[in-house]
Write a protein that holds these residues in place. Structure first.
Motif, PDB file in Angstrom:
ATOM      1  N   UNK A  35      23.010  74.240   8.037  1.00 15.38           N
ATOM      2  CA  UNK A  35      23.036  73.546   9.324  1.00 15.38           C
ATOM      3  C   UNK A  35      24.416  73.063   9.740  1.00 15.38           C
ATOM      4  N   UNK A  36      25.318  72.909   8.809  1.00 18.58           N
ATOM      5  CA  UNK A  36      26.613  72.303   9.074  1.00 18.58           C
ATOM      6  C   UNK A  36      26.697  70.958   8.377  1.00 18.58           C
ATOM      7  N   UNK A  37      27.787  70.238   8.571  1.00 18.42           N
ATOM      8  CA  UNK A  37      27.981  68.989   7.833  1.00 18.42           C
ATOM      9  C   UNK A  37      26.938  67.908   8.131  1.00 18.42           C
ATOM     10  N   UNK A  38      26.474  67.289   7.075  1.00 23.30           N
ATOM     11  CA  UNK A  38      25.617  66.105   7.177  1.00 23.30           C
ATOM     12  C   UNK A  38      26.283  65.053   6.295  1.00 23.30           C
ATOM     13  N   UNK A  39      26.850  64.048   6.899  1.00 20.37           N
ATOM     14  CA  UNK A  39      27.539  63.007   6.147  1.00 20.37           C
ATOM     15  C   UNK A  39      26.955  61.671   6.568  1.00 20.37           C
ATOM     16  N   UNK A  40      26.497  60.918   5.600  1.00 19.98           N
ATOM     17  CA  UNK A  40      25.906  59.611   5.867  1.00 19.98           C
ATOM     18  C   UNK A  40      24.799  59.712   6.912  1.00 19.98           C
ATOM     19  N   UNK A  41      24.884  58.899   7.944  1.00 17.56           N
ATOM     20  CA  UNK A  41      23.836  58.865   8.958  1.00 17.56           C
ATOM     21  C   UNK A  41      24.238  59.587  10.239  1.00 17.56           C
ATOM     22  N   UNK A  43      23.572  62.425  11.231  1.00 18.75           N
ATOM     23  CA  UNK A  43      22.492  63.234  11.793  1.00 18.75           C
ATOM     24  C   UNK A  43      21.769  62.510  12.918  1.00 18.75           C
ATOM     25  N   UNK A  44      21.877  61.179  12.941  1.00 14.64           N
ATOM     26  CA  UNK A  44      21.153  60.386  13.935  1.00 14.64           C
ATOM     27  C   UNK A  44      21.686  60.588  15.350  1.00 14.64           C
ATOM     28  N   UNK A  45      22.832  61.265  15.492  1.00 10.32           N
ATOM     29  CA  UNK A  45      23.372  61.500  16.831  1.00 10.32           C
ATOM     30  C   UNK A  45      22.674  62.649  17.555  1.00 10.32           C
ATOM     31  N   UNK A  46      21.694  63.265  16.912  1.00  8.93           N
ATOM     32  CA  UNK A  46      20.916  64.311  17.548  1.00  8.93           C
ATOM     33  C   UNK A  46      21.498  65.704  17.431  1.00  8.93           C
ATOM     34  N   UNK A  47      22.521  65.884  16.597  1.00 11.22           N
ATOM     35  CA  UNK A  47      23.199  67.180  16.506  1.00 11.22           C
ATOM     36  C   UNK A  47      22.301  68.323  16.042  1.00 11.22           C
ATOM     37  N   UNK A  48      21.172  68.030  15.415  1.00 13.60           N
ATOM     38  CA  UNK A  48      20.273  69.087  14.951  1.00 13.60           C
ATOM     39  C   UNK A  48      19.065  69.260  15.848  1.00 13.60           C
ATOM     40  N   UNK A  49      19.112  68.648  17.025  1.00 14.80           N
ATOM     41  CA  UNK A  49      18.026  68.767  17.984  1.00 14.80           C
ATOM     42  C   UNK A  49      17.087  67.570  17.937  1.00 14.80           C
ATOM     43  N   UNK A  53      15.823  65.396  14.633  1.00 19.03           N
ATOM     44  CA  UNK A  53      16.234  63.992  14.593  1.00 19.03           C
ATOM     45  C   UNK A  53      15.012  63.083  14.479  1.00 19.03           C
ATOM     46  N   UNK A  54      13.973  63.368  15.267  1.00 19.07           N
ATOM     47  CA  UNK A  54      12.740  62.575  15.190  1.00 19.07           C
ATOM     48  C   UNK A  54      12.107  62.709  13.809  1.00 19.07           C
ATOM     49  N   UNK A  55      12.097  63.915  13.255  1.00 18.29           N
ATOM     50  CA  UNK A  55      11.570  64.116  11.900  1.00 18.29           C
ATOM     51  C   UNK A  55      12.370  63.356  10.865  1.00 18.29           C
ATOM     52  N   UNK A  56      13.686  63.353  11.019  1.00 17.58           N
ATOM     53  CA  UNK A  56      14.533  62.596  10.099  1.00 17.58           C
ATOM     54  C   UNK A  56      14.285  61.108  10.183  1.00 17.58           C
ATOM     55  N   UNK A  57      14.090  60.609  11.400  1.00 13.92           N
ATOM     56  CA  UNK A  57      13.783  59.185  11.564  1.00 13.92           C
ATOM     57  C   UNK A  57      12.462  58.830  10.899  1.00 13.92           C
ATOM     58  N   UNK A  58      11.460  59.691  11.068  1.00  7.29           N
ATOM     59  CA  UNK A  58      10.172  59.431  10.421  1.00  7.29           C
ATOM     60  C   UNK A  58      10.304  59.494   8.904  1.00  7.29           C
TER      61      UNK A  58
END
Length: 66
Positions: A35-41, A43-49, A53-58
């Motif tokens: 997917x590309x870089x994932x560092x800390x949080x 991912x919460x900026x919505x870069x993966x759609x 992002x909603x799945x990650x939050x859950x």
């Protein structure tokens, strides 16, 4: 259906919530390779759609942003 990278991303998020550094590192590296870089949080900026992002939050137990 989630891609292999998205599933690894979710596994990394859950591992972070469980405070398992080894599992975070392993899952995050596999997700990074697909997917590309994932560092800390970041991912919460919505870069993966929106769905990922909603799945990650859950998965992390975080409340989704309104």
């Amino acid at each position: 259906m989630w891609s292999a990278g998205e599933r690894e991303f979710f596994a990394a998020v859950v591992s972070g919530a469980n405070r398992c550094g080894f599992c975070v590192g392993t899952h995050a590296e596999i997700a990074r390779l697909t997917l590309g870089p994932i560092i800390d949080d970041t991912w919460k900026d919505g870069r993966y759609g929106a769905q990922a992002t909603a799945g990650g939050e859950r998965a992390s137990g975080a409340d989704p942003q309104p």
